[in-house]
Enzyme design. Structure first.
Site, mmCIF file in Angstrom:
data_model
loop_
_atom_site.group_PDB
_atom_site.id
_atom_site.type_symbol
_atom_site.label_atom_id
_atom_site.label_comp_id
_atom_site.label_asym_id
_atom_site.label_seq_id
_atom_site.Cartn_x
_atom_site.Cartn_y
_atom_site.Cartn_z
ATOM 1 N N GLU A 107 21.106 2.194 5.716
ATOM 2 C CA GLU A 107 20.431 2.630 4.489
ATOM 3 C C GLU A 107 20.400 4.149 4.383
ATOM 4 O OE1 GLU A 107 19.750 0.473 2.316
ATOM 5 O OE2 GLU A 107 19.078 -1.403 3.229
ATOM 6 N N HIS A 143 11.165 2.349 5.201
ATOM 7 C CA HIS A 143 11.469 1.015 4.668
ATOM 8 C C HIS A 143 11.042 -0.024 5.690
ATOM 9 C CE1 HIS A 143 13.537 -2.528 3.395
ATOM 10 N NE2 HIS A 143 14.453 -2.456 4.350
ATOM 11 N N HIS A 155 10.020 -4.494 6.315
ATOM 12 C CA HIS A 155 10.069 -5.867 5.826
ATOM 13 C C HIS A 155 8.657 -6.444 5.851
ATOM 14 C CE1 HIS A 155 14.633 -6.213 6.955
ATOM 15 N NE2 HIS A 155 14.381 -5.306 6.025
ATOM 16 N N GLU A 195 -9.515 -0.239 -3.747
ATOM 17 C CA GLU A 195 -9.056 1.133 -3.543
ATOM 18 C C GLU A 195 -7.554 1.346 -3.748
ATOM 19 O OE1 GLU A 195 -11.135 2.686 -0.077
ATOM 20 O OE2 GLU A 195 -13.000 2.032 -1.009
ATOM 21 N N HIS A 253 13.174 -8.676 -0.173
ATOM 22 C CA HIS A 253 13.649 -7.863 0.947
ATOM 23 C C HIS A 253 12.528 -7.069 1.628
ATOM 24 C CE1 HIS A 253 16.962 -4.863 2.473
ATOM 25 N NE2 HIS A 253 15.934 -4.919 3.289
#
Ligand code: 2HA
Ligand code: ZN
Length: 286
Positions: free
Chosen positions: A118, A142, A144, A172, A213
């Protein structure tokens, strides 16, 4: 300190990986993290860089505003759970060239390998976040996150609908992400389409859901980026439990639009008006 691993930036990078692993967000090689180092970070680490840097590797993306920057990156196929055990094999520091279109490894990935699949997505989004936050944002993360993934499989693909569900589920949330979260439709991971679609979101949001994803967030430092990921995932968990408890029907008692406005005023944050005013028949929380 006589080791790069004791430096402030390395320490904080490794700590975030551990915290994400503790949450169960990084099965196998899932997830990745990039950090744009400050000048002080580079000075602190430089003495430990390889005597001979790696070859320049041309990317299929470029960003002038990232020329000559240094990033700490996760290695492609590496497990975040191994980062603290053998950082030198799981992560790397890369330098970007004068043109902002190539990188070379200056430390790490000692048993071979390259930056995360990525990386082009991170790189382009690092460029956008640097520009839109006047250089403040440095972390892209990133993960999962299971509840976000689950919700993305039952909600329409809509930034407004997803954001309203999170904001209205836990008080919040709208203070932590007043701009809302973007939602990117399902796309092949690591490709240029997902990179471009995420870039479009990162112009206005600091978080983007990747349908089926996971989640992609940006922040000025490791704590804020992790906190954003954590807050969104926790709100998604609350929303998913509430929805399931009602057999898929809208919960009875969620935060009203008026209450959201009141929270914004009380905490002095400006909530995204497009999300606040959003109306659609497909939106259970409108
Ligand atoms: O790095 O999570 O999206 C592994 C991934 C790709
Ligand atoms: Zn992923």
């Amino acid at each position: 300190m006589n080791n790069i691993l004791g430096t402030k930036c390395m320490d904080a990078y490794i700590r975030l990986c551990n915290r994400g692993v503790e949450q169960g967000w990084h099965e196998r090689n899932g997830g990745n993290l990039t950090y744009r180092m400050t000048e002080e970070d580079v000075l602190e680490c430089k003495g430990y860089f390889n005597a001979v840097p790696g070859e320049w590797v041309k990317m299929n993306v470029s960003a002038e505003n990232l020329a000559n920057e240094y990033f700490i990156v996760t290695g492609s196929g590496k497990f975040l759970s191994n980062v603290s055990l053998e950082p030198q094999n799981a992560i790397a520091i890369v330098e970007i060239n004068d043109a902002g279109d190539s990188y070379r490894i200056v430390w790490g990935l000692t048993d071979g390998g390259k930056p995360t699949s990525e990386f082009p997505t991170h790189f382009m989004n690092q460029s956008i976040r640097k520009r839109v936050t006047n250089g403040e944002n440095r972390v892209i993360y990133h993960a999962h996150t299971p509840n976000v993934i689950a919700l993305s499989s039952v909600l329409p693909v809509s930034s407004e609908i997803f954001t309203r569900m999170l904001w209205k589920s836990a008080t919040e949330c709208c203070v932590v992400f007043p701009g809302g979260v973007g939602v990117v439709p399902w796309m092949i991971p690591g490709g240029s389409d997902i990179a471009l679609a995420t870039c479009a979101m990162m112009e206005k949001y600091d978080a983007a859901v990747w349908t089926n994803h996971g989640l992609f967030v940006s922040g000025p430092d490791f704590d804020i980026a992790f906190g954003l990921m954590h807050t969104i995932e926790k709100a998604a968990e609350v929303a998913a439990i509430a929805l399931a408890a009602r057999g898929g029907k809208a919960p009875l008692n969620v935060i009203s639009d008026d209450s959201l406005r009141q929270i914004g005023e009380a905490f002095g944050v400006k909530l995204n008006e497009d999300v606040l005013n959003f109306k659609s028949e497909d939106c259970m929380y409108c």
